[in-house]
Design a protein around this motif. Structure first.
Motif, mmCIF file in Angstrom:
data_model
loop_
_atom_site.group_PDB
_atom_site.id
_atom_site.type_symbol
_atom_site.label_atom_id
_atom_site.label_comp_id
_atom_site.label_asym_id
_atom_site.label_seq_id
_atom_site.Cartn_x
_atom_site.Cartn_y
_atom_site.Cartn_z
ATOM 1 N N ALA A 20 0.826 -1.081 0.061
ATOM 2 C CA ALA A 20 0.096 0.111 -0.011
ATOM 3 C C ALA A 20 0.787 1.079 0.004
ATOM 4 O O ALA A 20 1.950 1.192 0.909
ATOM 5 C CB ALA A 20 -0.969 -0.113 1.166
ATOM 6 N N LEU A 21 0.631 2.166 -0.727
ATOM 7 C CA LEU A 21 1.284 3.447 -0.826
ATOM 8 C C LEU A 21 0.903 4.375 0.393
ATOM 9 O O LEU A 21 -0.146 4.504 1.069
ATOM 10 C CB LEU A 21 0.699 4.445 -1.835
ATOM 11 N N VAL A 22 1.936 4.705 1.107
ATOM 12 C CA VAL A 22 1.855 5.238 2.580
ATOM 13 C C VAL A 22 2.526 6.614 2.403
ATOM 14 O O VAL A 22 2.371 7.472 3.428
ATOM 15 C CB VAL A 22 2.666 4.436 3.560
ATOM 16 N N ALA A 23 3.223 7.138 1.492
ATOM 17 C CA ALA A 23 3.748 8.483 1.420
ATOM 18 C C ALA A 23 4.117 8.755 -0.406
ATOM 19 O O ALA A 23 4.831 7.880 -0.899
ATOM 20 C CB ALA A 23 5.220 8.935 2.060
ATOM 21 N N ALA A 24 3.936 9.870 -0.531
ATOM 22 C CA ALA A 24 4.309 10.071 -2.170
ATOM 23 C C ALA A 24 4.379 11.758 -2.255
ATOM 24 O O ALA A 24 4.064 12.429 -3.387
ATOM 25 C CB ALA A 24 3.051 9.742 -2.917
ATOM 26 N N ARG A 25 5.320 12.311 -1.554
ATOM 27 C CA ARG A 25 5.717 13.699 -1.428
ATOM 28 C C ARG A 25 7.047 13.690 -2.639
ATOM 29 O O ARG A 25 7.107 14.421 -3.499
ATOM 30 C CB ARG A 25 6.212 14.238 -0.178
ATOM 31 N N GLU A 26 8.173 13.051 -2.025
ATOM 32 C CA GLU A 26 9.299 13.167 -2.865
ATOM 33 C C GLU A 26 9.260 11.770 -3.518
ATOM 34 O O GLU A 26 9.139 11.944 -4.737
ATOM 35 C CB GLU A 26 10.590 13.638 -1.897
ATOM 36 N N ASN A 27 10.044 10.835 -2.748
ATOM 37 C CA ASN A 27 9.885 9.432 -3.334
ATOM 38 C C ASN A 27 8.333 8.759 -3.007
ATOM 39 O O ASN A 27 7.773 9.487 -2.170
ATOM 40 C CB ASN A 27 10.796 8.582 -2.574
ATOM 41 N N ALA A 28 8.078 7.913 -3.792
ATOM 42 C CA ALA A 28 7.011 7.026 -3.240
ATOM 43 C C ALA A 28 7.330 6.039 -2.636
ATOM 44 O O ALA A 28 8.147 5.225 -2.875
ATOM 45 C CB ALA A 28 6.144 6.712 -4.755
ATOM 46 N N ILE A 29 6.612 5.817 -1.340
ATOM 47 C CA ILE A 29 7.078 5.126 -0.440
ATOM 48 C C ILE A 29 5.886 3.860 -0.188
ATOM 49 O O ILE A 29 4.757 4.268 -0.002
ATOM 50 C CB ILE A 29 7.257 5.491 1.233
ATOM 51 N N TYR A 30 6.105 2.487 -0.308
ATOM 52 C CA TYR A 30 4.944 1.614 -0.164
ATOM 53 C C TYR A 30 5.381 0.713 1.069
ATOM 54 O O TYR A 30 6.476 0.333 1.347
ATOM 55 C CB TYR A 30 4.819 0.735 -1.474
ATOM 56 N N LYS A 31 4.509 0.326 1.751
ATOM 57 C CA LYS A 31 4.432 -0.463 2.944
ATOM 58 C C LYS A 31 4.207 -1.991 2.188
ATOM 59 O O LYS A 31 2.937 -1.954 1.750
ATOM 60 C CB LYS A 31 3.758 -0.169 3.926
ATOM 61 N N VAL A 32 5.109 -2.759 2.313
ATOM 62 C CA VAL A 32 5.091 -4.271 1.904
ATOM 63 C C VAL A 32 4.900 -5.098 2.893
ATOM 64 O O VAL A 32 5.636 -5.198 3.983
ATOM 65 C CB VAL A 32 6.430 -4.483 0.931
ATOM 66 N N THR A 33 3.605 -6.046 2.972
ATOM 67 C CA THR A 33 3.450 -6.459 4.008
ATOM 68 C C THR A 33 3.705 -8.063 3.656
ATOM 69 O O THR A 33 3.039 -8.502 2.530
ATOM 70 C CB THR A 33 1.764 -6.323 4.537
ATOM 71 N N THR A 34 4.547 -8.854 4.291
ATOM 72 C CA THR A 34 4.757 -10.119 4.245
ATOM 73 C C THR A 34 4.349 -11.148 5.347
ATOM 74 O O THR A 34 4.319 -10.477 6.554
ATOM 75 C CB THR A 34 6.435 -10.383 3.843
ATOM 76 N N PRO A 35 4.528 -12.463 5.191
ATOM 77 C CA PRO A 35 4.256 -13.316 6.309
ATOM 78 C C PRO A 35 5.211 -13.134 7.410
ATOM 79 O O PRO A 35 5.089 -13.539 8.577
ATOM 80 C CB PRO A 35 4.267 -14.542 5.845
ATOM 81 N N HIS A 36 6.362 -12.562 7.103
ATOM 82 C CA HIS A 36 7.535 -12.402 8.219
ATOM 83 C C HIS A 36 7.552 -11.067 8.612
ATOM 84 O O HIS A 36 8.611 -10.577 9.355
ATOM 85 C CB HIS A 36 8.760 -12.640 7.517
ATOM 86 N N GLY A 37 6.758 -10.091 8.190
ATOM 87 C CA GLY A 37 6.815 -8.720 8.736
ATOM 88 C C GLY A 37 6.840 -7.700 7.466
ATOM 89 O O GLY A 37 6.513 -8.165 6.351
ATOM 90 N N ALA A 38 6.737 -6.320 7.880
ATOM 91 C CA ALA A 38 6.745 -5.385 6.790
ATOM 92 C C ALA A 38 8.087 -4.881 6.436
ATOM 93 O O ALA A 38 9.127 -4.951 7.129
ATOM 94 C CB ALA A 38 5.801 -4.299 7.534
ATOM 95 N N LEU A 39 7.989 -4.235 5.093
ATOM 96 C CA LEU A 39 9.085 -3.943 4.577
ATOM 97 C C LEU A 39 8.905 -2.347 3.817
ATOM 98 O O LEU A 39 7.653 -2.042 3.829
ATOM 99 C CB LEU A 39 9.667 -4.658 3.475
ATOM 100 N N ALA A 40 9.737 -1.677 3.574
ATOM 101 C CA ALA A 40 9.372 -0.416 2.937
ATOM 102 C C ALA A 40 10.127 -0.170 1.271
ATOM 103 O O ALA A 40 11.307 -0.829 1.330
ATOM 104 C CB ALA A 40 10.006 0.895 3.591
#
Length: 310
Positions: A20-40
């Motif tokens: 899911a997109l969580v920030a889009a001001r300078e870079n576009a940052i997506y929160k990636v949800t996996t079975p082992h935890g979250a990543l950016a």
């Protein structure tokens, strides 16, 4: 759905993850949800950093993390690379750091906790600078420099603040006079500078609060610079807060409990930091709040410039 993100997830072996997109001001940052935890996952803005600069940023962040500073760490893809160019966009994947940004936390705090957060920020900032001084960059390390040229030269890192089109004639004269005075002051300061790698954007929005811990995020603007400039960056956005004097004292108290710093030029670096925002906003005037933000930046910069010039 985003085709570039989907391709990136395949490269990193994360095809089954959701995002899911969580920030889009300078870079576009997506929160990636996996079975082992979250990543950016970061999609970098086009043309801001070269591949070499981004590779340097990632190796620097890994070095800081390995030394105990809480920063995002790069995750290697299936090929072993920590950065790829996909659809002409630079992409990397980082560890996810939990918590709320410091600006949100400060908005919900009374005076005493606010100063306590700044004291902790000062201690972590000082440890970060110690870590950067002890770290040995690779030979091909390349990052920008917040030095006299980067701040006041013909092509500053954040544009020519003295050319902001919204400046009145009086404002323009003040900032031009400040530029000359600041150039002389920096030339004198360069004889014995506290200069090295800095984050360069430790505003409250780039500091995460996670219980008693602080995480530093968004190293986009990090490079070489004056350590006093780092303190000024953390302080500037709070300069009109009723408890600003307490926040400033707390930040300095925390920093100097770990590391010495010459604060004799702090007023110079406060004015320089304020001026950079006047330059930064030139290319962002068309944004919804661009004009109002520009007026605030000019007011703060000219005030601090006048105070410094005397």
């Amino acid at each position: 759905m985003n085709a570039t993100v989907d391709k990136a997830l395949h490269l990193w072996g994360l095809e089954d993850a959701t995002y899911a997109l969580v920030a889009a001001r300078e870079n576009a940052i997506y929160k990636v949800t996996t079975p082992h935890g979250a990543l950016a996952l970061r999609l970098h803005r086009h043309g801001y950093r070269t591949n070499a600069e981004l590779a340097s940023e990632l190796v620097w962040m890994k070095g800081a993390g390995d030394a105990g500073i809480s920063v995002p760490g790069p995750l290697a893809s299936r090929t072993g690379d920590v950065m790829h160019v996909i659809d002409s966009i630079q992409v990397d994947v980082l560890t996810w750091l939990s918590g709320e940004t410091l600006d949100v936390v400060l908005s919900k705090s009374d005076t005493k906790p606010r100063a306590a957060y700044f004291q902790t920020l000062g201690t972590v900032m000082a440890r970060f600078h110690q870590t950067c001084d002890a770290w040995q960059p690779p030979k091909d390390f390349t990052r920008c420099a917040w030095d006299a040229e980067g701040l006041l030269g013909k092509t500053p890192l954040w544009d020519r603040f003295w050319d902001n089109p919204a400046l009145s004639n009086a404002d323009s004269r003040v900032l031009m006079a400040f530029r000359q005075t600041a150039q002389a002051a920096l030339a004198d300061h360069a004889k014995d500078p506290d200069y090295g790698l800095i984050h360069a954007d430790l505003v409250a929005a780039n500091v995460m609060v996670d219980g008693p811990d602080l995480h530093f995020i968004d190293f986009d603007d990090g490079g070489y610079g004056y350590r006093c400039f780092e303190l000024a960056t953390a302080l500037l956005k709070h300069i009109d807060a009723p408890d600003y004097a307490d926040l400033k004292q707390a930040l300095i108290r925390g920093y100097t409990s770990i590391r010495d710093i010459d604060l004799g030029q702090l007023d110079l670096f406060m004015a320089l930091r304020a001026a950079t925002y006047v330059g930064w906003n030139i290319s962002r005037m068309c944004e919804d709040d661009g004009a109002a933000r520009n007026a605030r930046f000019i007011t703060t910069a000219t005030r601090l410039a006048k105070d410094f010039i005397g």
